[in-house]
Write a protein that holds these residues in place. Structure first.
Motif, PDB file in Angstrom:
ATOM      1  N   UNK A 563       9.500   4.400   0.202  1.00 15.10           N
ATOM      2  CA  UNK A 563       8.854   4.557  -1.069  1.00 15.10           C
ATOM      3  C   UNK A 563       7.804   5.762  -1.091  1.00 15.10           C
ATOM      4  N   UNK A 564       7.259   5.990   0.042  1.00 16.51           N
ATOM      5  CA  UNK A 564       6.237   6.929   0.354  1.00 16.51           C
ATOM      6  C   UNK A 564       7.012   8.218   0.401  1.00 16.51           C
ATOM      7  N   UNK A 565       8.092   8.500   0.396  1.00 21.17           N
ATOM      8  CA  UNK A 565       8.609   9.811   0.837  1.00 21.17           C
ATOM      9  C   UNK A 565       9.270  10.395  -0.765  1.00 21.17           C
ATOM     10  N   UNK A 566       8.939  11.537  -0.904  1.00 20.27           N
ATOM     11  CA  UNK A 566       9.576  12.317  -2.234  1.00 20.27           C
ATOM     12  C   UNK A 566      10.755  13.234  -1.876  1.00 20.27           C
ATOM     13  N   UNK A 567      11.648  13.327  -2.632  1.00 23.12           N
ATOM     14  CA  UNK A 567      12.767  14.088  -2.348  1.00 23.12           C
ATOM     15  C   UNK A 567      13.553  13.822  -1.393  1.00 23.12           C
ATOM     16  N   UNK A 568      14.486  14.908  -0.795  1.00 22.10           N
ATOM     17  CA  UNK A 568      15.105  14.822   0.459  1.00 22.10           C
ATOM     18  C   UNK A 568      14.380  14.459   1.614  1.00 22.10           C
ATOM     19  N   UNK A 569      14.883  13.916   2.520  1.00 22.66           N
ATOM     20  CA  UNK A 569      14.197  13.410   3.839  1.00 22.66           C
ATOM     21  C   UNK A 569      14.982  13.443   5.155  1.00 22.66           C
ATOM     22  N   UNK A 570      14.446  13.812   6.066  1.00 20.68           N
ATOM     23  CA  UNK A 570      15.325  13.682   7.601  1.00 20.68           C
ATOM     24  C   UNK A 570      14.664  12.406   8.387  1.00 20.68           C
ATOM     25  N   UNK A 571      15.297  12.047   9.425  1.00 20.77           N
ATOM     26  CA  UNK A 571      14.990  10.902  10.349  1.00 20.77           C
ATOM     27  C   UNK A 571      13.653  11.084  10.594  1.00 20.77           C
ATOM     28  N   UNK A 572      13.191  12.359  10.987  1.00 19.41           N
ATOM     29  CA  UNK A 572      11.725  12.251  11.650  1.00 19.41           C
ATOM     30  C   UNK A 572      10.811  11.916  10.366  1.00 19.41           C
ATOM     31  N   UNK A 573      11.059  12.392   9.121  1.00 20.35           N
ATOM     32  CA  UNK A 573      10.335  12.057   7.890  1.00 20.35           C
ATOM     33  C   UNK A 573      10.232  10.330   7.896  1.00 20.35           C
ATOM     34  N   UNK A 574      11.379   9.926   8.064  1.00 24.26           N
ATOM     35  CA  UNK A 574      11.496   8.391   7.608  1.00 24.26           C
ATOM     36  C   UNK A 574      10.847   7.556   8.868  1.00 24.26           C
ATOM     37  N   UNK A 575      10.790   8.246  10.020  1.00 22.47           N
ATOM     38  CA  UNK A 575       9.915   7.520  11.206  1.00 22.47           C
ATOM     39  C   UNK A 575       8.593   7.390  10.896  1.00 22.47           C
ATOM     40  N   UNK A 576       8.312   8.671  10.351  1.00 23.96           N
ATOM     41  CA  UNK A 576       6.788   8.744  10.000  1.00 23.96           C
ATOM     42  C   UNK A 576       6.259   7.719   8.927  1.00 23.96           C
ATOM     43  N   UNK A 577       6.959   7.577   7.817  1.00 24.23           N
ATOM     44  CA  UNK A 577       6.876   6.706   6.932  1.00 24.23           C
ATOM     45  C   UNK A 577       6.895   5.365   7.422  1.00 24.23           C
ATOM     46  N   UNK A 578       7.897   5.167   8.297  1.00 24.81           N
ATOM     47  CA  UNK A 578       7.866   3.654   8.733  1.00 24.81           C
ATOM     48  C   UNK A 578       6.710   3.150   9.511  1.00 24.81           C
ATOM     49  N   UNK A 579       6.196   4.178  10.444  1.00 25.17           N
ATOM     50  CA  UNK A 579       4.999   3.702  11.133  1.00 25.17           C
ATOM     51  C   UNK A 579       3.859   3.190  10.244  1.00 25.17           C
ATOM     52  N   UNK A 580       3.769   3.541   9.101  1.00 31.32           N
ATOM     53  CA  UNK A 580       2.595   2.989   8.397  1.00 31.32           C
ATOM     54  C   UNK A 580       2.867   1.341   7.959  1.00 31.32           C
ATOM     55  N   UNK A 581       3.842   0.766   8.393  1.00 31.34           N
ATOM     56  CA  UNK A 581       3.997  -0.550   8.262  1.00 31.34           C
ATOM     57  C   UNK A 581       4.135  -1.163   9.602  1.00 31.34           C
ATOM     58  N   UNK A 582       3.798  -2.703   9.801  1.00 33.08           N
ATOM     59  CA  UNK A 582       3.988  -3.055  11.254  1.00 33.08           C
ATOM     60  C   UNK A 582       5.413  -3.260  11.618  1.00 33.08           C
ATOM     61  N   UNK A 583       5.562  -3.239  13.036  1.00 32.00           N
ATOM     62  CA  UNK A 583       7.044  -3.419  13.459  1.00 32.00           C
ATOM     63  C   UNK A 583       7.339  -2.003  14.413  1.00 32.00           C
ATOM     64  N   UNK A 584       8.346  -2.183  15.171  1.00 28.60           N
ATOM     65  CA  UNK A 584       9.104  -1.019  15.760  1.00 28.60           C
ATOM     66  C   UNK A 584      10.641  -1.376  15.547  1.00 28.60           C
ATOM     67  N   UNK A 585      11.144  -0.324  14.588  1.00 25.04           N
ATOM     68  CA  UNK A 585      12.527  -0.700  14.464  1.00 25.04           C
ATOM     69  C   UNK A 585      13.241   0.626  14.797  1.00 25.04           C
ATOM     70  N   UNK A 586      14.674   0.486  14.978  1.00 28.31           N
ATOM     71  CA  UNK A 586      15.580   1.635  15.308  1.00 28.31           C
ATOM     72  C   UNK A 586      15.738   2.398  13.733  1.00 28.31           C
ATOM     73  N   UNK A 587      15.030   3.293  13.595  1.00 28.40           N
ATOM     74  CA  UNK A 587      15.025   3.875  11.871  1.00 28.40           C
ATOM     75  C   UNK A 587      16.606   4.561  11.824  1.00 28.40           C
ATOM     76  N   UNK A 588      17.090   5.340  12.886  1.00 32.21           N
ATOM     77  CA  UNK A 588      18.445   6.009  12.328  1.00 32.21           C
ATOM     78  C   UNK A 588      19.645   4.775  11.974  1.00 32.21           C
TER      79      UNK A 588
END
Length: 644
Positions: A563-588
């Motif tokens: 929800x923090x990401x606007x428009x199209x995004x890639x895996x790296x962008x998703x990883x960066x957004x995911x770091x803003x929440x606790x936990x360490x997941x396999x984003x791809x």
């Protein structure tokens, strides 16, 4: 994975890659594959070059012809050299393990040009032509049944009635129009023969496909009317006649000719029992049990229906999947109504939104089949016996919350009975090996026509809004003066039919401009007062929030962070957004799961794999993020950067 090649001389055995024959498809989505894996054909001009070679397979295509197809009149000075470069790259893709100087088995050099060397089974166009010739030869020898089976195989090779990919690669190329005429001519003969021999049910999908491709061809339209009539769909046939009549008057200023008039007369005079080969004797129509078929005609789903009819003809399990509110249920019911005449056992519709276990699935199906008491609690394999009818069509609606249980049930059911076909609607596919999948996408809003009100009025999303608005607010009238506003409203709800209909209902209290402002937050702005529909269709929020029940904790955190990401995004962008929440997941891995559950889309991009979310999904992600105690704020990354 290394690929082993078995090559040949141009007139020898077919080119093989490992244990699978190279296959090229141009009559559907343009692709080449080997070992059942799609081959990376490279940039658009390389694809265009291969498309032209495939269109003229076995013929010499000169370098000048290839260059003209690639650049038209704007030939660069190095055009011929670039053609040779593209050929070399394609040869490397098609024959990766062959020595460089021997990569000439698939694309061989010919005097002043190149030639594509493939066998019939390797190129769908050649397979179509060969099978069609064989079929007509057998039929001419009065071997009707054998000829019909071969003809049916030929029709399956033509999977895209509009040849969209081929047309996009070779726009305005004269060979495309010649190919269209060839395909239409063969398909028209297939339909004619099917009608002549009492196979209306089998030819109806092709007849409807032809009617889409050739809207002004009266012979085509007349055959489509006859196929509808002879499958017991007399009302649909008459409605189609009215549409064709209006089209001919408006666009060509002519009246329907004698063939269309005769087809209309047949529909008016027909009784269901006239066509006993297609509709069971003794009843006007095969039975329908469970929730009824759609009341209104669908808008903008003609191509979907045509493709679905073809899929159901070839596969015993067809799943309609797609995002919240895309219209999967309505499309599945319209499909069932379209093919109903061909199922002597009738159509059985089972609503699964209230079930939570395999026993619940079995009980829901048994209830529609008419079971009572203890007999309802039986294994899935017994359901075919309970039906006791030949050629039964079972529709399992809203299966996403019991997807594993539905897959287990369907697998046992289809393995135990050959007379049943199943249509499933779900935001997630069943994952069975023999499942055919149709992606139900939002309605088009006319992105290319943003400044053209007249063209926007013809877009499916705007037409649906206008139809629903008139039903609820009779004073509303779609016009060029308000078409831009209506289109903006439809875009704000992603072209989703459920959201469009909920938005149109708001016109009872809100003018268009106020409604557009309200839809800045469509998740909470749209609620329904309708009765008779599924509970989760009571509001856009309820429908969207149902998707959250499909997710485990890791998937939910990943989805919320997007929800923090606007428009199209890639895996790296998703990883960066995911770091803003606790936990360490396999984003791809999690992104792929969200795609499987219709919460993300994969979009094509020359820079690599990209993802996007519908506005409604992004609003749901931000709402979820807020509930997790992390109010949405702009991401430092914002958007993907080129090359990331």
């Amino acid at each position: 994975m290394s690929v082993r090649l078995c090559v040949r001389e141009p007139r020898g055995e077919p080119v093989q890659i490992a244990d699978a024959v190279l296959r090229i498809q141009i009559l559907g989505p343009f692709r080449a594959s080997a070992c059942q894996a799609e081959l990376p054909l490279g940039p658009r001009k390389q694809c265009t070059l291969l498309a032209l070679l495939a269109l003229r397979a076995g013929e010499r295509v000169t370098v000048e012809e290839l260059a003209e197809a690639l650049w038209g009149e704007n030939l660069p000075a190095s055009a011929n050299a670039l053609v040779h470069t593209y050929v070399a790259r394609l040869r490397r893709v098609l024959e990766p393990d062959a020595p460089r100087h021997r990569r000439n088995n698939v694309i061989s050099s010919a005097r002043g040009g190149y030639r594509l060397n493939v066998r019939d089974e390797q190129l769908d166009l050649q397979a179509f032509r060969t099978l069609t010739r064989q079929a007509l030869a057998l039929i001419s020898l009065r071997q009707w049944e054998a000829g019909w089976q071969v003809f049916d195989r030929a029709m399956r090779a033509w999977s895209d009635p509009f040849l969209k990919d081929l047309t996009a690669l070779l726009p305005d190329h004269p060979a495309i129009e010649l190919l269209r005429r060839e395909l239409v001519g063969a398909a028209l003969e297939y339909v004619r023969l099917g009608l002549e021999h009492g196979r209306a049910c089998l030819v109806l999908p092709i007849a409807e496909r032809l009617a889409l491709v050739e809207p002004f061809n009266e012979v085509v339209q007349a055959h489509c009317l006859q196929a509808l009539t002879r499958t017991g769909q007399r009302t649909a046939a008459l409605a189609r006649y009215t549409e064709v009549q209006a089209r001919l008057r408006t666009e060509l200023n002519v009246e329907p000719g004698p063939q269309l008039a005769a087809a209309r007369a047949e529909a008016i005079e027909a009784r269901a029992e006239q066509w006993s080969d297609d509709v069971p004797a003794g009843s006007s129509r095969p039975p329908w049990r469970g929730p009824g078929s759609v009341v209104d005609d669908l808008v903008g789903r003609e191509e979907d229906l045509t493709r679905l009819c073809g899929l159901l003809r070839r596969h015993r399990l067809v799943t309609l999947t797609g995002p919240v509110g895309a219209g999967k249920t309505a499309l599945a019911l319209a499909l069932a109504e379209a093919v109903r005449g061909g199922y002597g056992g009738g159509v059985w519709v089972v609503e699964l939104s209230g079930t939570a276990s395999l026993r619940g699935v079995v009980d829901a199906v048994a209830a529609v089949l008419g079971g009572t008491g203890p007999s309802r609690h039986v294994p899935a394999g017994s359901m075919s016996d309970a039906a006791g009818q030949p050629q039964l069509l079972l529709v399992l609606d809203n299966a996403e919350l019991v997807i594993d249980e539905t897959a287990e049930f369907v697998n046992e059911l289809l393995r135990s009975s050959s007379g049943i076909r199943v249509v499933v609607t779900s935001r997630e596919i069943l994952g069975l090996a023999y499942e055919a999948v149709h992606q139900v996408r939002p309605l088009a809003v006319g992105e290319q026509d943003r400044g053209n009100p007249r063209r926007l009025m013809e877009s499916p999303a705007v037409r649906l809004f206008a139809r629903r608005a008139v039903q609820l607010s009779p004073t509303f009238q779609l016009s060029e003066s308000n078409a831009l506003l209506v289109a903006a409203i439809c875009r704000r709800v992603d072209g989703l039919p459920l959201a469009i209909e909920l938005a149109a209902a708001c016109l009872r209290t809100d003018p268009l401009r106020l409604l557009l402002n309200r839809l800045r937050d469509p998740l909470y702005a749209l609620r329904s007062t309708w009765r008779g529909g599924p509970r989760h269709h009571g509001s856009l929020y309820a429908a969207a929030h149902r998707s959250m029940e499909l997710l485990d904790e890791a998937e939910r955190r990943c989805f919320a962070s997007l929800g923090l990401v606007d428009g199209e995004f890639c895996v790296e962008m998703a990883r960066e957004a995911r770091r803003m929440l606790p936990g360490d997941d396999d984003v791809p891995l999690l992104l792929n799961r969200l795609v499987d559950k219709s919460l993300l889309e994969v979009c094509s991009n020359p820079l690599g794999r990209r993802y996007r979310m519908l506005r409604v999904s992004r609003a749901l992600a931000r709402d979820t993020l807020n509930r997790l105690g992390h109010p949405p704020r702009p991401s430092a990354a914002g958007h993907c950067i080129p090359g990331c």
